[in-house]
Design an enzyme around this catalytic site. Structure first.
Site, PDB file in Angstrom:
ATOM      1  CD  GLU A  49       8.621 -40.028  -6.032  1.00  0.00           C
ATOM      2  OE1 GLU A  49       8.238 -38.907  -5.652  1.00  0.00           O
ATOM      3  OE2 GLU A  49       7.940 -40.770  -6.762  1.00  0.00           O
ATOM      4  CG  HIS A 118       2.297 -37.767   2.789  1.00  0.00           C
ATOM      5  ND1 HIS A 118       1.811 -36.675   2.083  1.00  0.00           N
ATOM      6  CD2 HIS A 118       2.295 -38.802   1.919  1.00  0.00           C
ATOM      7  CE1 HIS A 118       1.514 -37.039   0.851  1.00  0.00           C
ATOM      8  NE2 HIS A 118       1.808 -38.334   0.731  1.00  0.00           N
TER       9      HIS A 118
END
Length: 312
Positions: A49, A118
């Site tokens: 990322e 998450h």
């Protein structure tokens, strides 16, 4: 649909992310884009990322309009330096001479059954950063109109989608079927008019608030529901106009209570709505804990319409 239309409209729009091309997106949001627009504009990246977010910032500074997709916004934490310190600050640090037109998008907020790492809502995180614009769509009209506005904007825009809402069907309005359908960033929408209490919310909680409003109506309480759509900038005027009518205010969000979107609205209420309130502002939030993995505990930590009804 929105990404495809904007890639057709503007050849400078490019897409970066993990599995956005050959796999057609983890949630199939980018289905068909690689075949239609080619590998020079739909770019599969490694699982890094920080790497592809940085590439996106560089591409934006070089004249393109990148869309950087995070498989979940939780993974944007790996790239947050590029979002907060690069993209958000470039315009200011160059005295307004260098623009960074790009989009960071991905699923936000707690889904189900994926545990604490998450399951976070990033509305307050990114909404606190000067230089960013942050939008959070609820239905398909929001999703299309806000994403198109984000892609066309000359500033970095964080588009917070909702993972649970990917499985929810909405009817796309005739107006939204136009390729030129754009929702202005910074403008909320009154989803339901009412006279007794104003419920201000965003994303998946709009649906839960509308369910709660139906139940409250059976109890003789008329609730007005405001869909923020935009977290930064925040449409304070629409909230004030509603509270002037209802004299009561409730905020609803899936994020944590401390320093959240609701907390900001409470502060704004003291600045702009104090004289119109007949009762303290009520805040409904997710539980102030890391999201449990246990299904029963997870259900207790998440917000649903019953919490909103009880709060009203």
């Amino acid at each position: 649909m929105a990404i495809d239309e904007e890639m057709e409209r503007d050849s400078d729009v490019v897409l970066f992310g993990e599995e956005v091309g050959q796999y057609q997106g983890a949630y199939k949001v980018t289905k068909g884009l690689l075949e239609k627009h080619g590998e020079n504009r739909v770019i599969d990246t490694p699982i890094t990322e920080a790497g592809f977010a940085g590439l996106g910032v560089g591409a934006a500074l070089s004249g393109t309009r990148p869309i950087v997709e995070f498989m979940t916004m939780n993974f944007s934490l790996q790239a947050i330096d590029h979002v907060v310190n690069s993209a958000a600050k470039i315009l200011y640090m160059t005295g307004g001479t260098v623009k960074c037109p790009m989009v960071f998008r991905g699923p936000n907020g707690p889904p189900r059954g994926v545990g604490a790492q998450h399951s976070q809502c990033f509305a307050a995180w990114y909404g606190s950063v000067p230089g960013l614009k942050v939008v959070a769509p609820w239905d398909c009209n929001d999703a299309k109109g806000l994403l198109k506005a984000a892609i066309r904007d000359d500033n970095p825009v964080v588009v917070l989608e909702n993972e649970i809402l990917y499985n929810t069907s909405f009817e796309l309005s005739v107006e939204a079927q136009s390729k030129d359908y754009v929702i202005p960033i910074g403008k909320a929408k009154v989803e339901r008019e009412g006279s007794d209490i104003t419920i201000v919310t965003f994303q998946r909680m709009v649906g839960e608030s509308l369910k709660a409003a139906e139940q409250l109506e059976k109890e003789g309480i008329s609730a007005e529901v405001i869909n923020l759509r935009s977290i930064r900038p925040l449409d304070v005027d629409t909230i004030v106009e509603s509270v002037q009518k209802t004299n009561r205010l409730m905020t609803v969000e899936e994020g944590w209570p401390h320093f959240g979107v609701g907390a900001e609205i409470c502060g704004l209420a003291m600045e702009y709505m104090f004289d119109y309130l007949d009762a303290p502002v009520e805040r409904i939030t997710g539980a102030d804990v890391p999201m449990p993995y246990s299904k029963p505990l997870e259900a207790l930590a998440m917000v649903d319409s019953s919490h909103i009804v009880n709060g009203a």
